[in-house]
Design a protein around this motif. Structure first.
Motif, PDB file in Angstrom:
ATOM      1  N   ALA A 121      -5.063   4.528  -2.869  1.00 63.00           N
ATOM      2  CA  ALA A 121      -5.180   3.104  -3.177  1.00 63.00           C
ATOM      3  C   ALA A 121      -3.861   2.369  -2.990  1.00 63.00           C
ATOM      4  CB  ALA A 121      -5.693   2.925  -4.604  1.00 63.00           C
ATOM      5  N   LEU A 122      -2.747   3.032  -3.271  1.00 56.61           N
ATOM      6  CA  LEU A 122      -1.429   2.393  -3.162  1.00 56.61           C
ATOM      7  C   LEU A 122      -0.816   2.538  -1.778  1.00 56.61           C
ATOM      8  CD1 LEU A 122       0.197   3.485  -6.562  1.00 56.61           C
ATOM      9  CD2 LEU A 122      -1.035   1.380  -6.044  1.00 56.61           C
ATOM     10  N   GLU A 123      -1.409   3.368  -0.926  1.00 53.58           N
ATOM     11  CA  GLU A 123      -0.805   3.738   0.350  1.00 53.58           C
ATOM     12  C   GLU A 123      -0.401   2.536   1.199  1.00 53.58           C
ATOM     13  OE1 GLU A 123       0.623   6.764   2.616  1.00 53.58           O
ATOM     14  OE2 GLU A 123      -0.840   7.261   1.079  1.00 53.58           O
ATOM     15  N   GLU A 124      -1.279   1.548   1.310  1.00 50.22           N
ATOM     16  CA  GLU A 124      -1.043   0.412   2.208  1.00 50.22           C
ATOM     17  C   GLU A 124      -0.395  -0.787   1.520  1.00 50.22           C
ATOM     18  OE1 GLU A 124      -1.535   0.645   5.429  1.00 50.22           O
ATOM     19  OE2 GLU A 124      -2.228   2.703   5.144  1.00 50.22           O
ATOM     20  N   HIS A 125       0.024  -0.618   0.271  1.00 48.35           N
ATOM     21  CA  HIS A 125       0.522  -1.770  -0.480  1.00 48.35           C
ATOM     22  C   HIS A 125       1.897  -1.501  -1.093  1.00 48.35           C
ATOM     23  CE1 HIS A 125      -3.191  -3.984   0.033  1.00 48.35           C
ATOM     24  NE2 HIS A 125      -3.874  -2.919  -0.348  1.00 48.35           N
ATOM     25  N   GLY A 126       2.769  -0.870  -0.313  1.00 50.91           N
ATOM     26  CA  GLY A 126       4.110  -0.567  -0.797  1.00 50.91           C
ATOM     27  C   GLY A 126       4.900  -1.777  -1.266  1.00 50.91           C
ATOM     28  N   PRO A 127       4.912  -2.910  -0.534  1.00 52.16           N
ATOM     29  CA  PRO A 127       5.690  -4.070  -0.966  1.00 52.16           C
ATOM     30  C   PRO A 127       5.248  -4.648  -2.302  1.00 52.16           C
ATOM     31  CG  PRO A 127       5.165  -4.233   1.364  1.00 52.16           C
ATOM     32  CD  PRO A 127       4.372  -3.088   0.831  1.00 52.16           C
ATOM     33  N   ILE A 128       4.002  -4.405  -2.697  1.00 51.48           N
ATOM     34  CA  ILE A 128       3.512  -4.900  -3.987  1.00 51.48           C
ATOM     35  C   ILE A 128       2.948  -3.730  -4.797  1.00 51.48           C
ATOM     36  CG2 ILE A 128       3.068  -7.293  -3.309  1.00 51.48           C
ATOM     37  CD1 ILE A 128       0.117  -6.457  -2.835  1.00 51.48           C
ATOM     38  N   ALA A 129       3.654  -2.604  -4.751  1.00 50.17           N
ATOM     39  CA  ALA A 129       3.149  -1.395  -5.400  1.00 50.17           C
ATOM     40  C   ALA A 129       2.957  -1.589  -6.890  1.00 50.17           C
ATOM     41  CB  ALA A 129       4.103  -0.226  -5.133  1.00 50.17           C
ATOM     42  N   GLY A 130       3.863  -2.327  -7.529  1.00 47.03           N
ATOM     43  CA  GLY A 130       3.720  -2.561  -8.961  1.00 47.03           C
ATOM     44  C   GLY A 130       2.457  -3.334  -9.284  1.00 47.03           C
ATOM     45  N   THR A 131       2.194  -4.373  -8.511  1.00 50.24           N
ATOM     46  CA  THR A 131       0.992  -5.180  -8.721  1.00 50.24           C
ATOM     47  C   THR A 131      -0.262  -4.369  -8.417  1.00 50.24           C
ATOM     48  OG1 THR A 131       2.255  -7.149  -8.098  1.00 50.24           O
ATOM     49  CG2 THR A 131      -0.141  -7.343  -8.105  1.00 50.24           C
ATOM     50  N   ALA A 132      -0.242  -3.608  -7.326  1.00 54.14           N
ATOM     51  CA  ALA A 132      -1.398  -2.784  -6.972  1.00 54.14           C
ATOM     52  C   ALA A 132      -1.656  -1.716  -8.029  1.00 54.14           C
ATOM     53  CB  ALA A 132      -1.173  -2.130  -5.611  1.00 54.14           C
TER      54      ALA A 132
ATOM     55  N   THR B  47     -17.109   4.312  -0.022  1.00 59.95           N
ATOM     56  CA  THR B  47     -15.738   3.918   0.337  1.00 59.95           C
ATOM     57  C   THR B  47     -15.158   4.791   1.429  1.00 59.95           C
ATOM     58  OG1 THR B  47     -15.382   3.161  -1.936  1.00 59.95           O
ATOM     59  CG2 THR B  47     -13.414   3.534  -0.582  1.00 59.95           C
ATOM     60  N   LEU B  48     -15.423   6.080   1.367  1.00 61.52           N
ATOM     61  CA  LEU B  48     -14.792   7.027   2.287  1.00 61.52           C
ATOM     62  C   LEU B  48     -15.727   7.473   3.406  1.00 61.52           C
ATOM     63  CD1 LEU B  48     -12.885   9.210  -0.339  1.00 61.52           C
ATOM     64  CD2 LEU B  48     -12.028   7.279   1.000  1.00 61.52           C
ATOM     65  N   ALA B  49     -16.821   6.743   3.589  1.00 57.28           N
ATOM     66  CA  ALA B  49     -17.745   7.097   4.661  1.00 57.28           C
ATOM     67  C   ALA B  49     -17.129   6.899   6.036  1.00 57.28           C
ATOM     68  CB  ALA B  49     -19.022   6.266   4.549  1.00 57.28           C
ATOM     69  N   ARG B  50     -16.144   5.986   6.116  1.00 59.77           N
ATOM     70  CA  ARG B  50     -15.468   5.742   7.395  1.00 59.77           C
ATOM     71  C   ARG B  50     -13.975   5.583   7.117  1.00 59.77           C
ATOM     72  NH1 ARG B  50     -18.232   1.281   5.915  1.00 59.77           N
ATOM     73  NH2 ARG B  50     -17.074  -0.656   5.593  1.00 59.77           N
ATOM     74  N   PRO B  51     -13.122   5.791   8.105  1.00 60.44           N
ATOM     75  CA  PRO B  51     -11.684   5.667   7.906  1.00 60.44           C
ATOM     76  C   PRO B  51     -11.296   4.254   7.508  1.00 60.44           C
ATOM     77  CG  PRO B  51     -12.159   6.800   9.968  1.00 60.44           C
ATOM     78  CD  PRO B  51     -13.451   6.243   9.476  1.00 60.44           C
ATOM     79  N   ALA B  52     -10.188   4.153   6.734  1.00 65.93           N
ATOM     80  CA  ALA B  52      -9.662   2.842   6.376  1.00 65.93           C
ATOM     81  C   ALA B  52      -9.156   2.140   7.619  1.00 65.93           C
ATOM     82  CB  ALA B  52      -8.523   2.990   5.355  1.00 65.93           C
ATOM     83  N   GLY B  53      -9.212   0.819   7.588  1.00 60.81           N
ATOM     84  CA  GLY B  53      -8.682   0.063   8.714  1.00 60.81           C
ATOM     85  C   GLY B  53      -9.579  -1.090   9.049  1.00 60.81           C
ATOM     86  N   GLY B  54      -9.541  -1.538  10.305  1.00 62.26           N
ATOM     87  CA  GLY B  54     -10.430  -2.601  10.725  1.00 62.26           C
ATOM     88  C   GLY B  54     -10.030  -3.936  10.174  1.00 62.26           C
ATOM     89  N   SER B  55     -10.912  -4.489   9.344  1.00 68.57           N
ATOM     90  CA  SER B  55     -10.718  -5.851   8.854  1.00 68.57           C
ATOM     91  C   SER B  55      -9.959  -5.926   7.551  1.00 68.57           C
ATOM     92  CB  SER B  55     -12.091  -6.523   8.671  1.00 68.57           C
ATOM     93  OG  SER B  55     -12.852  -5.799   7.706  1.00 68.57           O
ATOM     94  N   ARG B  56      -9.325  -4.827   7.144  1.00 66.36           N
ATOM     95  CA  ARG B  56      -8.614  -4.851   5.874  1.00 66.36           C
ATOM     96  C   ARG B  56      -7.469  -5.836   5.913  1.00 66.36           C
ATOM     97  NH1 ARG B  56      -6.585   0.701   4.253  1.00 66.36           N
ATOM     98  NH2 ARG B  56      -5.934  -0.557   2.490  1.00 66.36           N
ATOM     99  N   PRO B  57      -7.166  -6.516   4.764  1.00 67.33           N
ATOM    100  CA  PRO B  57      -6.080  -7.468   4.737  1.00 67.33           C
ATOM    101  C   PRO B  57      -4.747  -6.798   4.986  1.00 67.33           C
ATOM    102  CG  PRO B  57      -7.518  -7.689   2.804  1.00 67.33           C
ATOM    103  CD  PRO B  57      -7.892  -6.431   3.508  1.00 67.33           C
ATOM    104  N   GLN B  58      -3.836  -7.539   5.589  1.00 70.67           N
ATOM    105  CA  GLN B  58      -2.491  -7.021   5.821  1.00 70.67           C
ATOM    106  C   GLN B  58      -1.681  -7.128   4.541  1.00 70.67           C
ATOM    107  OE1 GLN B  58      -0.361  -9.070   8.844  1.00 70.67           O
ATOM    108  NE2 GLN B  58       1.357  -7.664   8.861  1.00 70.67           N
ATOM    109  N   ALA B  59      -0.915  -6.075   4.213  1.00 73.26           N
ATOM    110  CA  ALA B  59      -0.130  -6.071   2.982  1.00 73.26           C
ATOM    111  C   ALA B  59       0.929  -7.155   3.002  1.00 73.26           C
ATOM    112  CB  ALA B  59       0.529  -4.698   2.785  1.00 73.26           C
ATOM    113  N   LEU B  60       1.234  -7.695   1.830  1.00 68.88           N
ATOM    114  CA  LEU B  60       2.309  -8.683   1.720  1.00 68.88           C
ATOM    115  C   LEU B  60       3.637  -8.055   2.091  1.00 68.88           C
ATOM    116  CD1 LEU B  60       1.520 -10.471  -1.667  1.00 68.88           C
ATOM    117  CD2 LEU B  60       1.224 -11.392   0.617  1.00 68.88           C
ATOM    118  N   ARG B  61       4.478  -8.824   2.683  1.00 72.47           N
ATOM    119  CA  ARG B  61       5.808  -8.343   3.024  1.00 72.47           C
ATOM    120  C   ARG B  61       6.826  -9.030   2.130  1.00 72.47           C
ATOM    121  NH1 ARG B  61       5.735  -5.530   7.699  1.00 72.47           N
ATOM    122  NH2 ARG B  61       3.910  -5.771   9.046  1.00 72.47           N
ATOM    123  N   THR B  62       7.902  -8.295   1.864  1.00 78.33           N
ATOM    124  CA  THR B  62       8.966  -8.891   1.074  1.00 78.33           C
ATOM    125  C   THR B  62       9.733  -9.891   1.899  1.00 78.33           C
ATOM    126  OG1 THR B  62      10.392  -7.052   1.717  1.00 78.33           O
ATOM    127  CG2 THR B  62       9.232  -6.850  -0.379  1.00 78.33           C
TER     128      THR B  62
END
Length: 404
Positions: free
Chosen positions: A330-341, A389-404
């Motif tokens: 769950a935290l993998e793609e949200h490093g810049p906002i890891a605390g919030t995630a 959730t895990l029926a298919r790989p993550a990706g596609g239309s997922r939102p882009q993580a916030l950047r610092t």
């Protein structure tokens, strides 16, 4: 990171994470005694536990963004300080309403120790290395269900149920000293997001729009909801229905923690060999199938304690593979906002758990079946979300993580 530093960090983060659960697990053997001492019904005593979970969840929504903005350590100082004050208030409570109020404040303080250590893991690692560190953190964290009920029984025997709250207050003071002396800041100024309410709201909006993230959080939340139902109901079922003493109850409760701890240590190894997502699918399904057997047993009139303990042991072992892993994913793609995630994940887990406890508490009668039904609903929901959730790989239309 050198091996010694790796294990030291896991120990520090695990101990900080365990302070809040210690305030739960030490408290469990005292629930019947608290009801007698304060003249409260079973539901009212259980609500003191529910109030703690509610504030433990809501509080993380604050600590997570703040830790992204100002660093990981200052919010830990504040949360542990609040926990100490609230614990003293619980120890001095003269009625159930006062106890519930201070338990709510105690949960707000404990929320810092729940949200921030997971964010620190994400600051340092991703992938299987993050799973390895998370599992080590869970190893320390999960010692709580083994030691805390036993420690609670000992404290209750020596000082009564109020002694439990003095003990956890001292543990939080030790936690403050640990943070100050040994924990390094993993969120340097250049990595901190814009310090504003707007920045926090944007981060939460991003996360709430990421269905893959929410699905992973839901898997862990529903699995934990089943555990929380057991947490709230087991003192009355095992002590009042099956006739265990508080010490025997503590040993029985610890039995499941051993399974969870042992299995969780294989997450990194199995994840490297089979992949993290396939491992979660197999383990969640196996856990749900085991709980289904337990539910069928009680629905058809069974009432043997050893069956409850044996099947719950197996289910807990599989959950030991699921919960640390979905946290990492769950935290993998949200490093810049890891605390919030991490905060949103923790909040949803606590709120779903509190809701499950409250609903099952309405039907609680001291018998095993209502508790087992609640455990099964949580487990079955977790399995369904796993395959969705895990029926298919993550990706596609997922939102882009916030950047610092």
């Amino acid at each position: 990171m050198q091996s010694s530093s790796y294990y030291r960090m896991a120990l520090i983060l695990g101990l900080l994470s365990a302070i809040g659960p210690f305030a739960i697990d030490m408290y469990l053997p005292a629930l019947p005694a608290i009801g007698s001492a304060l003249g409260a019904e079973v539901g009212a005593v259980q609500f003191s536990l529910t109030a703690f979970f509610l504030s433990l969840g809501v509080g993380q929504l604050l600590y997570g963004p703040v830790s992204d903005m100002v660093g990981r350590k200052p919010p830990l100082y504040f949360g542990l300080g609040l926990f100490v004050v609230a614990s003293v208030g619980c120890a001095l409570a003269s009625d159930i309403h006062t106890l519930v109020a201070f338990r709510f404040l105690q949960g707000l303080g404990a929320a810092a120790g729940m949200a921030i250590p997971r964010a620190v893991v994400r600051d340092l690692h991703t992938g299987t290395e993050a799973a390895r560190l998370m599992s080590l953190l869970m190893l320390v964290f999960s010692v709580s269900p083994i030691l805390a009920p036993l420690a609670g029984s000992g404290v209750i025997a020596l000082a009564g149920w109020r002694g439990v709250f003095w003990a956890v207050a001292l543990a939080a003071v030790a936690g403050l000293a640990l943070v100050g002396a040994t924990l390094r800041e993993t969120r340097p100024p250049e990595q901190r997001v814009d310090s504003s309410v707007g920045g926090a709201l944007r981060a939460y909006r991003l996360l709430l729009g990421d269905w893959h993230y929410l699905g992973l959080v839901g898997i862990g939340s529903c699995a934990l909801a089943g555990f929380f139902v057991f947490l709230a109901g087991s003192p009355f079922v095992l002590i009042n229905h099956y006739g265990l003493t508080p010490t025997q109850y503590s040993l029985a409760f610890s039995f499941n923690a051993v399974a969870f701890i042992g299995a969780s240590q294989f997450t990194a190894t199995l994840g490297r060999r089979f992949g993290l997502a396939p491992m979660v699918k197999v383990a969640a399904t196996a856990s749900g199938s085991t709980i289904a057997l337990l539910l069928a047993y009680y629905l058809f009139g069974g009432d043997a304690l050893w069956v409850l303990m044996a099947l719950n042991f197996i289910a807990s072992a599989f959950m030991g593979l699921v919960i640390p892993t979905v946290s990492v994913l769950a935290l993998e793609e949200h490093g810049p906002i890891a605390g919030t995630a991490s905060a949103l994940m923790g909040t949803l887990q606590m709120l779903v758990g509190a809701l499950a406890m409250a609903v099952v508490g309405v039907f609680a009668n001291g018998q095993p079946l209502p508790m087992v039904v609640g455990m099964a609903l949580g487990s079955f929901s977790s399995v369904a979300l796993t395959w969705l959730t895990l029926a298919r790989p993550a990706g596609g239309s997922r939102p882009q993580a916030l950047r610092t």
